[in-house]
Design a protein around this motif. Structure first.
Motif, PDB file in Angstrom:
ATOM      1  N   ASP A 129       0.835  -1.202   0.000  1.00  0.00           N
ATOM      2  CA  ASP A 129       0.000   0.000   0.000  1.00  0.00           C
ATOM      3  C   ASP A 129       0.871   1.254   0.000  1.00  0.00           C
ATOM      4  O   ASP A 129       0.560   2.233  -0.682  1.00  0.00           O
ATOM      5  N   ALA A 130       1.976   1.226   0.749  1.00  0.00           N
ATOM      6  CA  ALA A 130       2.892   2.370   0.792  1.00  0.00           C
ATOM      7  C   ALA A 130       3.531   2.604  -0.570  1.00  0.00           C
ATOM      8  O   ALA A 130       3.691   3.753  -1.009  1.00  0.00           O
ATOM      9  N   ASP A 131       3.907   1.521  -1.258  1.00  0.00           N
ATOM     10  CA  ASP A 131       4.494   1.643  -2.598  1.00  0.00           C
ATOM     11  C   ASP A 131       3.494   2.277  -3.564  1.00  0.00           C
ATOM     12  O   ASP A 131       3.849   3.172  -4.339  1.00  0.00           O
ATOM     13  N   LEU A 132       2.257   1.802  -3.514  1.00  0.00           N
ATOM     14  CA  LEU A 132       1.219   2.346  -4.391  1.00  0.00           C
ATOM     15  C   LEU A 132       0.971   3.820  -4.100  1.00  0.00           C
ATOM     16  O   LEU A 132       0.805   4.623  -5.021  1.00  0.00           O
ATOM     17  N   GLY A 136       1.579   6.662  -6.761  1.00  0.00           N
ATOM     18  CA  GLY A 136       0.442   7.533  -7.039  1.00  0.00           C
ATOM     19  C   GLY A 136       0.805   8.993  -6.955  1.00  0.00           C
ATOM     20  O   GLY A 136       0.388   9.806  -7.801  1.00  0.00           O
ATOM     21  N   GLU A 137       1.592   9.359  -5.958  1.00  0.00           N
ATOM     22  CA  GLU A 137       2.039  10.754  -5.827  1.00  0.00           C
ATOM     23  C   GLU A 137       2.933  11.154  -7.008  1.00  0.00           C
ATOM     24  O   GLU A 137       2.819  12.277  -7.523  1.00  0.00           O
TER      25      GLU A 137
END
Length: 144
Positions: A129-132, A136-137
């Protein structure tokens, strides 16, 4: 990867052939061009081996959510996302080129400039989730 007598690997030759087909198909699609190109991306993702497909599906969903204004097309047979006709970012499957990891990359149209040096391609083996959130940013920044 085996290199053919002209210096390209079989995988590179297949990618070039896919790109030539994309260019030819784009000329003849008419009014349904964008829908056909978007479907080609989904078809390309569906055809990937399981590990690559899982990564590509997550990244496709992410890009579609954070940057719905981008056009979806294949680029050398891989999922890619365009802004104003220019490639912004893309996914490159590990299995397609028999590499250790997949890649998610940004091209010149991305507005990622940060000083004199900044990353434009990321190795991807899994997506938390952190990678996504991080990708995304970067996609939001790239869109401008």
């Amino acid at each position: 990867m085996s290199t053919t007598e002209n210096g390209f690997t079989d995988e590179e030759r297949a990618a070039m052939k896919a790109r030539a087909g994309e260019v030819k198909a784009a000329r003849g699609r008419g009014s349904n061009k964008q829908a056909a190109e978007a479907q080609a991306v989904l078809d390309a993702i569906a055809a990937l081996p399981t590990e690559d497909r899982t990564l590509a599906e997550k990244l496709h969903a992410l890009v579609s959510e954070v940057a719905p204004e981008l056009t979806h097309k294949t680029w050398y047979g891989m999922p890619a996302y365009f802004k104003d006709g220019k490639i912004l970012c893309y996914f490159k499957a590990a299995g397609k080129f028999k590499t250790r990891y997949a890649q998610f990359g940004f091209e010149d149209a991305a507005q990622l400039d940060d000083g004199n040096v900044w990353p434009t391609v990321f190795a991807v083996t899994d997506l938390s989730d952190a990678d996504l959130a991080s990708i995304g940013e970067r996609v939001r920044t790239a869109v401008g």
